[in-house]
Design a protein around this motif. Structure first.
Motif, short mmCIF file in Angstrom:
data_model
loop_
_atom_site.label_atom_id
_atom_site.label_comp_id
_atom_site.label_asym_id
_atom_site.label_seq_id
_atom_site.Cartn_x
_atom_site.Cartn_y
_atom_site.Cartn_z
N SER A 158 2.26 2.58 -3.36
CA SER A 158 1.35 3.27 -4.28
C SER A 158 1.10 4.72 -3.88
CB SER A 158 0.01 2.52 -4.34
OG SER A 158 -0.66 2.61 -3.09
N GLN A 159 1.69 5.16 -2.78
CA GLN A 159 1.47 6.53 -2.30
C GLN A 159 2.63 7.43 -2.72
OE1 GLN A 159 0.09 6.91 1.78
NE2 GLN A 159 -0.38 4.72 1.86
N GLU A 163 0.83 -1.21 0.00
CA GLU A 163 0.00 0.00 0.00
C GLU A 163 0.86 1.26 0.00
OE1 GLU A 163 -2.61 -0.44 3.32
OE2 GLU A 163 -3.65 -2.20 2.48
N HIS A 170 7.44 8.26 -2.38
CA HIS A 170 8.37 8.19 -3.51
C HIS A 170 9.46 9.25 -3.40
CE1 HIS A 170 4.77 6.51 -6.07
NE2 HIS A 170 5.05 5.76 -5.03
#
Length: 405
Positions: free
Chosen positions: A60-61, A57, A65
Motif C-alpha cells: 500500500s506504500q 502493508e 511501487h
C-alpha cells in the motif's frame, strides 16, 4: 548453414529434476489421483503471519511501487549483514550483500561472476541439481567428488585433494546438504576450509539450511571456521527454507566488494531489483525471531525419525539418519535388477530413475531418483510434508518395494 532454433548453451541445460517430479505429482493430484509427493523441498507450513502482514502493508506504500536499487533495498541489505553476524559469526558490510530473486539467482550470479570458460569447480556429490547447470552455463567444468552412505555422504580432504588440477578455481561447500541432509562437524568444516585456503581456492558455500539441524548437531559456517580463506569466500542464502517462503523468491549472496559489485552489474541487466514487496517481507523475516523455524523443526524432527525408520524397515533399502535439512537419501542399489509385480505383469528396474518412475506409476508416490544428484542407485525423499501423507507414502513404499524378488 542453417542456425539452430535454440542455442547449444541452453539446449545443454537439463530440466530441474526435483521441480519436474513435483510438477508431475501435482498434475496427477489435480487430476484426482491420490499422489503422495516426496519430491520438492518445500515446507508444508504457511509463511508466518507477521511476514505476510509486512508484505500487505508494503504493497500500500507508493514508494514500493517504483524501481529500487538493483542490489537490494538498503534496509534489507543491512538486516542481512546483521543476521549473518548473528547466525554465522561472520562480519560483513551491507555493501557486500546482493539481494537476488531466490537462492537460485544467487547461485547463477556467483558462478557467472567467478568462472571463466574452462575453470573447474569441485562439486561434492550428491549435489543439488542446479549447481552443475549454473557452473556449465558460466563455461565452467563441474568436477564431481562422490561420498556414499558408508561415509555419511561427507567428502574428505583426501578426496578433494585427488580432484584438484591446475584448472581448479572453486570448491563448492554445502552443509547442511540438499539432497542428503548430511552435516559436517565443526572440525571437518575447519579442515576443509583450511585445505581450500592452502590451495588458493575460492569457496562458495550455500547456507540456506543453516537453521535446520537435529540431534544437537551445530551449524558451522566455513567462512568463520576457516578465516584463512580471507576474501575468497562467497556465502549463498535466502528466506525460503527457514521461514517457509519458497514462493516469495528472495535470496542473497555475500562476498568481497569487487565480486558483489560485478554480480550486481549482472543483475542490473538480468532482472534489476527483486520485488520491493517481497524484499520487505524478507526484511520482516530476517529481522524477526526464529520462533517459526523452531516450531517447524519439532515437526521436521518427528517426520525425520518416522521416515528413516520406515525406509530402513524395507529389505534392500539403506537410509542413513540425516542430521540436517529435511531430506533423506535412501540407498536402493540392492533393489535394482530385482523383479517387481505390476498392474500389467512385472518390471525389472535397472536404475533408480526407472525405479522412481515405477513407484509413481504403481503406487502413486513421487520420489526423486539419484540421477538428479549424482550416481544412480539412490532416492531422495523430502519429509517436509504432512505427517499423514508421510505415513501413507511410506506404507505404500513398504508394500511395493517389499515385493521385490
Amino acid at each position: 548453414m542453417p542456425f539452430a532454433r535454440v542455442s547449444q548453451r541452453i539446449s545443454a541445460i537439463a530440466e530441474s529434476a526435483t521441480l519436474a517430479v513435483d510438477a508431475k505429482a501435482k498434475a496427477l493430484k489435480a487430476a484426482g489421483r491420490p499422489v503422495i509427493g516426496f519430491g520438492a523441498g518445500e515446507p508444508d507450513f504457511p509463511t508466518p503471519d507477521y511476514i505476510v502482514q509486512a508484505a500487505i502493508e508494503a504493497a500500500s506504500q507508493p514508494r514500493f511501487h517504483r524501481y529500487s536499487p538493483a542490489g537490494g533495498l538498503p534496509e534489507l541489505k543491512k538486516a542481512i549483514a546483521e543476521k549473518t553476524l548473528r547466525d554465522s559469526g561472520y562480519s560483513v558490510d551491507p555493501s557486500q550483500v546482493l539481494v537476488t530473486n531466490g537462492g537460485k539467482q544467487a547461485v547463477y550470479n556467483t558462478f557467472a561472476t567467478l568462472v571463466d570458460p574452462g575453470d573447474e569447480v569441485i562439486v561434492p556429490s550428491p549435489f543439488w541439481t542446479t549447481y552443475p547447470e549454473a557452473i556449465r552455463l558460466a563455461g565452467g567444468v563441474p568436477v564431481e567428488v562422490f561420498a556414499g552412505p558408508e561415509q555419511d555422504y561427507l567428502v574428505t580432504v583426501d578426496q578433494l585433494e585427488a580432484a584438484v588440477t591446475d584448472r581448479t578455481k572453486i570448491l563448492l561447500f554445502v552443509s547442511p546438504s540438499n539432497p542428503t541432509g548430511a552435516v559436517y562437524s565443526p572440525g571437518q568444516v575447519a579442515e576443509i576450509g583450511k585445505w581450500a585456503a592452502a590451495k588458493g581456492l575460492w569457496v562458495v558455500t550455500d547456507e540456506i539450511y543453516e537453521h535446520l539441524t537435529y540431534d544437537g548437531v551445530p551449524f558451522t559456517s566455513i567462512a568463520t571456521a576457516a578465516p584463512e580463506l580471507g576474501d575468497k569466500v562467497v556465502i549463498l542464502n535466502g528466506v525460503a527454507k527457514t521461514y517457509a517462503m519458497t514462493g516469495w523468491r528472495v535470496g542473497w549472496m555475500i562476498g568481497p566488494a569487487d565480486v558483489i559489485k560485478a554480480a550486481t552489474n549482472l543483475q542490473s541487466h538480468a532482472t534489476s531489483n527483486v520485488s520491493n514487496i517481497m524484499q520487505i517481507a524478507a526484511l520482516a523475516a530476517v529481522s524477526g525471531p526464529l520462533t517459526a523455524v523452531d516450531e517447524m523443526k519439532v515437526a521436521f524432527d518427528r517426520r525425520r525419525k518416522a521416515i528413516v525408520a520406515g525406509l530402513n524397515a524395507i529389505e534392500g533399502v539403506e537410509c542413513p539418519t540425516p542430521k540436517g535439512a529435511f531430506y533423506v537419501y535412501a540407498d536402493v542399489r540392492a533393489l535394482l535388477g530385482k523383479e517387481f509385480p505390476t498392474a500389467s505383469g512385472t518390471a525389472t528396474p535397472q536404475t533408480s530413475a526407472e525405479l522412481a518412475a515405477l513407484i509413481l506409476d504403481e503406487v502413486e508416490v513421487a520420489v526423486v531418483p539419484g540421477e538428479a544428484f549424482g550416481p544412480s542407485g539412490f532416492l531422495r525423499l523430502s519429509y517436509a510434508l504432512g505427517d499423514d501423507d508421510l505415513a501413507t507414502g511410506v506404507q505404500r513404499l513398504q508394500d511395493f518395494l517389499g515385493k521385490a524378488q
